[in-house]
Motif scaffolding. Structure first.
Motif, PDB file in Angstrom:
ATOM      1  N   THR A   1       4.303   9.217   4.077  1.00 35.48           N
ATOM      2  CA  THR A   1       3.384   8.421   4.894  1.00 35.48           C
ATOM      3  C   THR A   1       2.492   7.531   4.028  1.00 35.48           C
ATOM      4  O   THR A   1       2.261   6.364   4.365  1.00 35.48           O
ATOM      5  CB  THR A   1       2.525   9.343   5.777  1.00 35.48           C
ATOM      6  N   LEU A   2       2.005   8.064   2.925  1.00 35.65           N
ATOM      7  CA  LEU A   2       1.166   7.263   2.026  1.00 35.65           C
ATOM      8  C   LEU A   2       1.935   6.085   1.448  1.00 35.65           C
ATOM      9  O   LEU A   2       1.377   5.000   1.252  1.00 35.65           O
ATOM     10  CB  LEU A   2       0.625   8.142   0.904  1.00 35.65           C
ATOM     11  N   SER A   3       3.222   6.288   1.192  1.00 35.53           N
ATOM     12  CA  SER A   3       4.035   5.232   0.588  1.00 35.53           C
ATOM     13  C   SER A   3       4.069   3.976   1.452  1.00 35.53           C
ATOM     14  O   SER A   3       4.112   2.862   0.940  1.00 35.53           O
ATOM     15  CB  SER A   3       5.466   5.728   0.344  1.00 35.53           C
ATOM     16  N   ARG A   4       4.017   4.141   2.762  1.00 32.78           N
ATOM     17  CA  ARG A   4       4.130   2.990   3.650  1.00 32.78           C
ATOM     18  C   ARG A   4       2.888   2.108   3.616  1.00 32.78           C
ATOM     19  O   ARG A   4       2.978   0.883   3.755  1.00 32.78           O
ATOM     20  CB  ARG A   4       4.407   3.469   5.082  1.00 32.78           C
ATOM     21  N   VAL A   5       1.731   2.721   3.422  1.00 37.27           N
ATOM     22  CA  VAL A   5       0.505   1.929   3.256  1.00 37.27           C
ATOM     23  C   VAL A   5       0.477   1.325   1.868  1.00 37.27           C
ATOM     24  O   VAL A   5       0.133   0.148   1.694  1.00 37.27           O
ATOM     25  CB  VAL A   5      -0.752   2.789   3.497  1.00 37.27           C
ATOM     26  N   TYR A   6       0.837   2.106   0.863  1.00 36.73           N
ATOM     27  CA  TYR A   6       0.855   1.618  -0.520  1.00 36.73           C
ATOM     28  C   TYR A   6       1.770   0.398  -0.647  1.00 36.73           C
ATOM     29  O   TYR A   6       1.410  -0.595  -1.306  1.00 36.73           O
ATOM     30  CB  TYR A   6       1.330   2.725  -1.457  1.00 36.73           C
ATOM     31  N   LEU A   7       2.927   0.449  -0.011  1.00 38.98           N
ATOM     32  CA  LEU A   7       3.886  -0.651  -0.097  1.00 38.98           C
ATOM     33  C   LEU A   7       3.512  -1.835   0.791  1.00 38.98           C
ATOM     34  O   LEU A   7       4.147  -2.884   0.718  1.00 38.98           O
ATOM     35  CB  LEU A   7       5.287  -0.153   0.268  1.00 38.98           C
ATOM     36  N   GLY A   8       2.488  -1.651   1.621  1.00 36.21           N
ATOM     37  CA  GLY A   8       1.963  -2.769   2.406  1.00 36.21           C
ATOM     38  C   GLY A   8       2.705  -3.067   3.692  1.00 36.21           C
ATOM     39  O   GLY A   8       2.552  -4.155   4.248  1.00 36.21           O
ATOM     40  N   VAL A   9       3.480  -2.100   4.206  1.00 40.50           N
ATOM     41  CA  VAL A   9       4.262  -2.367   5.425  1.00 40.50           C
ATOM     42  C   VAL A   9       3.695  -1.660   6.651  1.00 40.50           C
ATOM     43  O   VAL A   9       4.260  -1.768   7.745  1.00 40.50           O
ATOM     44  CB  VAL A   9       5.745  -1.968   5.222  1.00 40.50           C
ATOM     45  N   HIS A  10       2.584  -0.938   6.474  1.00 37.80           N
ATOM     46  CA  HIS A  10       1.935  -0.290   7.611  1.00 37.80           C
ATOM     47  C   HIS A  10       0.431  -0.253   7.410  1.00 37.80           C
ATOM     48  O   HIS A  10      -0.062  -0.233   6.284  1.00 37.80           O
ATOM     49  CB  HIS A  10       2.435   1.147   7.803  1.00 37.80           C
ATOM     50  N   TYR A  11      -0.275  -0.220   8.537  1.00 36.84           N
ATOM     51  CA  TYR A  11      -1.711   0.020   8.529  1.00 36.84           C
ATOM     52  C   TYR A  11      -1.957   1.535   8.555  1.00 36.84           C
ATOM     53  O   TYR A  11      -1.121   2.296   9.062  1.00 36.84           O
ATOM     54  CB  TYR A  11      -2.365  -0.607   9.758  1.00 36.84           C
ATOM     55  N   PRO A  12      -3.092   1.995   8.047  1.00 37.47           N
ATOM     56  CA  PRO A  12      -3.400   3.427   8.132  1.00 37.47           C
ATOM     57  C   PRO A  12      -3.381   3.976   9.566  1.00 37.47           C
ATOM     58  O   PRO A  12      -2.976   5.120   9.785  1.00 37.47           O
ATOM     59  CB  PRO A  12      -4.801   3.512   7.524  1.00 37.47           C
ATOM     60  N   THR A  13      -3.804   3.174  10.542  1.00 37.92           N
ATOM     61  CA  THR A  13      -3.764   3.654  11.924  1.00 37.92           C
ATOM     62  C   THR A  13      -2.330   3.835  12.408  1.00 37.92           C
ATOM     63  O   THR A  13      -2.063   4.706  13.253  1.00 37.92           O
ATOM     64  CB  THR A  13      -4.518   2.691  12.862  1.00 37.92           C
ATOM     65  N   ASP A  14      -1.393   3.036  11.908  1.00 40.83           N
ATOM     66  CA  ASP A  14       0.025   3.249  12.224  1.00 40.83           C
ATOM     67  C   ASP A  14       0.468   4.627  11.748  1.00 40.83           C
ATOM     68  O   ASP A  14       1.213   5.333  12.432  1.00 40.83           O
ATOM     69  CB  ASP A  14       0.905   2.210  11.525  1.00 40.83           C
ATOM     70  N   ILE A  15       0.008   4.983  10.545  1.00 39.82           N
ATOM     71  CA  ILE A  15       0.393   6.256   9.934  1.00 39.82           C
ATOM     72  C   ILE A  15      -0.191   7.423  10.728  1.00 39.82           C
ATOM     73  O   ILE A  15       0.518   8.396  11.039  1.00 39.82           O
ATOM     74  CB  ILE A  15      -0.094   6.316   8.470  1.00 39.82           C
ATOM     75  N   LEU A  16      -1.471   7.348  11.039  1.00 38.99           N
ATOM     76  CA  LEU A  16      -2.119   8.425  11.780  1.00 38.99           C
ATOM     77  C   LEU A  16      -1.472   8.613  13.147  1.00 38.99           C
ATOM     78  O   LEU A  16      -1.208   9.751  13.579  1.00 38.99           O
ATOM     79  CB  LEU A  16      -3.613   8.134  11.931  1.00 38.99           C
TER      80      LEU A  16
END
Length: 209
Positions: free
Chosen positions: A169-184
């Protein structure tokens, strides 16, 4: 019975978190929070982390999940655990198709700046987060419940699964393809789906015991 009630409470909580995110992710506070958290995570970018998170992101994709579910299906077919086989497939592909439906409903565009990889489709909720929580979580659950393990072994499985889900999940924010709210939201929806699969496993396992 008490365990099922507790699981239902957790499923309701996960659903509530998802609904909360779905209702508020466009508000000014969460838009600002998304930008601030993303900027903070991006500040740690370097070649080593980028290579690691690209690998982790690939691990959390269908390219790994599909052959893994085939191997696990074969294993449980040999053991004649028919219900487990069905729920393994439901855990992964049910989560995926539910995620597609949710993304099509909300139609949130992905971040368009500071991206390190190419991602298609809509952003909310994160498919990687939802699928990792539902599928990896269910595999960990099966590893614990379908085998006789010591407490230490169970703790190791839970820790490894949790770290893997967190890293994906962290990788998707790090790579810039998701917002943190998408992850949560993805973790919450995936958690609800995971608990539903667990409840089905527990209910029908007792029926066939």
């Amino acid at each position: 019975m008490k365990q099922r009630v507790r699981l239902l409470e957790w499923m309701i909580l996960c659903a509530g978190v998802f609904i909360g995110m779905a209702s508020t992710y466009e508000t000014a506070v969460l838009v600002y929070t998304d930008a601030a958290v993303s900027k903070y995570i991006h500040s740690f970018r370097n070649d080593m982390f980028t290579m690691f998170f690209r690998l982790i992101s690939d691990i959390g994709s269908i390219r790994l999940y599909a052959p893994l579910v085939c191997l696990l299906t074969l294993y449980f077919l040999i053991r004649k655990r028919w219900l487990v086989v069905v729920l393994l497939v439901v855990s992964l592909y049910g989560s995926r198709y539910l995620n597609f439906a949710l993304k099509s409903w909300f139609e949130r565009a992905r971040p368009d700046i500071h991206t390190l990889v190419t991602a298609t489709g809509y952003s909310f909720p994160s498919g990687h987060a939802m699928n990792a929580t539902a599928f990896i979580g269910f595999i960990a659950y099966l590893a614990i419940t379908e085998h006789r393990l010591e407490l230490r072994q169970k703790a190791i499985i839970i820790t490894v699964a949790s770290l893997l889900i967190f890293s994906v999940t962290l990788s998707r924010v790090y790579l810039g393809v998701h917002y943190p709210t998408d992850i949560l939201a993805g973790c919450a929806a995936g958690g609800a789906w995971l608990i539903l699969c667990i409840l089905f496993h527990q209910f029908f396992s007792k029926k066939t015991a």
